[in-house]
Design a protein around this motif. Structure first.
Motif, mmCIF file in Angstrom:
data_model
loop_
_atom_site.group_PDB
_atom_site.id
_atom_site.type_symbol
_atom_site.label_atom_id
_atom_site.label_comp_id
_atom_site.label_asym_id
_atom_site.label_seq_id
_atom_site.Cartn_x
_atom_site.Cartn_y
_atom_site.Cartn_z
ATOM 1 N N ASP A 71 0.667 -1.157 -0.024
ATOM 2 C CA ASP A 71 0.110 -0.034 -0.054
ATOM 3 C C ASP A 71 0.892 1.266 -0.217
ATOM 4 N N SER A 72 1.888 1.171 0.766
ATOM 5 C CA SER A 72 2.812 2.375 0.808
ATOM 6 C C SER A 72 3.363 2.633 -0.643
ATOM 7 N N LYS A 73 3.685 1.378 -1.236
ATOM 8 C CA LYS A 73 4.392 1.605 -2.660
ATOM 9 C C LYS A 73 3.517 2.242 -3.395
ATOM 10 N N LEU A 74 2.109 1.772 -3.604
ATOM 11 C CA LEU A 74 1.077 2.150 -4.445
ATOM 12 C C LEU A 74 0.824 3.643 -4.137
ATOM 13 N N ARG A 75 0.892 4.156 -3.016
ATOM 14 C CA ARG A 75 0.495 5.705 -2.780
ATOM 15 C C ARG A 75 1.889 6.577 -3.403
ATOM 16 N N LYS A 76 2.859 5.870 -3.195
ATOM 17 C CA LYS A 76 4.158 6.726 -3.838
ATOM 18 C C LYS A 76 4.037 6.698 -5.509
ATOM 19 N N PHE A 77 3.652 5.573 -5.672
ATOM 20 C CA PHE A 77 3.510 5.521 -7.379
ATOM 21 C C PHE A 77 2.490 6.220 -7.768
ATOM 22 N N PHE A 78 1.323 6.466 -7.354
ATOM 23 C CA PHE A 78 0.170 7.217 -8.010
ATOM 24 C C PHE A 78 0.497 8.598 -7.602
ATOM 25 N N LYS A 79 1.278 9.276 -6.492
ATOM 26 C CA LYS A 79 1.579 10.300 -6.479
ATOM 27 C C LYS A 79 2.801 10.861 -7.355
ATOM 28 N N ALA A 80 3.636 10.068 -7.844
ATOM 29 C CA ALA A 80 4.599 10.328 -8.898
ATOM 30 C C ALA A 80 3.932 10.311 -10.456
#
Length: 225
Positions: free
Chosen positions: A110-119
């Motif tokens: 979930d942490s990786k997904l949040r960073k991904f979509f922010k990028a």
């Protein structure tokens, strides 16, 4: 009975190419003894495509972009689904649902997904967010200013500002119908397959709009006076 961890998260605007979709799929990692399967439904005005393997996704090129796509990644262990991701991209709304029986995997992914979509937010995201409030004010102000100039016998500058008003109306309509600065913009083509990316076009349009504002506000008054 195994405890399942699950969430539903809303996502802000995104601009993605095939490489970004591949990156998103890779974020869902399968552990030892597990198998990962993907399913992508991609729709645009011309066609609908269903993709069930990475190889098929890599072979696609020269296809129109879309503002609708659904992506599902499931992780299987024997005959059971132990974790997975479902993402819905639909014009004005983006959300993902993540679930897993493994708390550590769930929190880390979930942490990786949040960073991904922010990028993956487009550079014009703030414009897309505030334009519904700013654009009408800009159109009305420009029209009123143009009208006052014509009434004051400043015809040349008045005509110019009417032209600016018309341009603002067109840009506002393009943004309203999401032809310009869309909430969702996804292409199955790779970045290298597109000679001139959507980001570059929108950047150029914004620069031109800034030039018009500078000319109308600073340069033109110098010639008028």
């Amino acid at each position: 009975m195994e405890k399942e961890y699950r969430n539903l998260v809303s996502v802000k605007p995104v601009l993605m190419y095939r490489e970004d979709i591949l990156e998103l799929c890779e974020l869902i990692e399968a552990q030892s003894g597990e198998e990962k399967k993907i399913e992508i439904e991609y729709k645009n005005n011309e066609e609908s495509i269903n993709i069930t393997d990475i190889e098929s996704l890599n072979s696609i090129s020269a296809i129109p972009p879309t503002n609708y796509m659904s992506l599902t990644v499931r992780v299987w262990k024997e005959t059971n689904i132990v974790s997975g991701l479902s993402v819905s991209f639909n014009r004005n709304n983006i959300s993902y649902q993540l679930h897993s029986e493994n708390e550590t995997w769930f929190l880390g992914t979930d942490s990786k997904l949040r960073k991904f979509f922010k990028a993956k937010r487009p550079w014009y995201s703030p414009i897309q967010r505030f334009s519904p409030f700013i654009s009408p004010v800009a159109v009305i102000t420009s029209f009123q200013y143009a009208t006052s100039l014509v009434k004051g016998d400043e015809l040349i500058e008045g005509v110019f500002w009417f032209a600016v008003t018309l341009a603002l109306v067109i840009i506002t309509l393009l943004m309203f119908f999401q032809k310009l600065f869309p909430y969702v913009w996804i292409s199955l083509s790779g970045k290298e397959d597109r000679r001139f990316s959507y980001e570059k076009w929108t950047f150029i349009i914004s620069v031109l709009a800034l030039v018009v504002a500078i000319v109308s506000g600073l340069v033109l008054p110098m010639f008028v006076t």
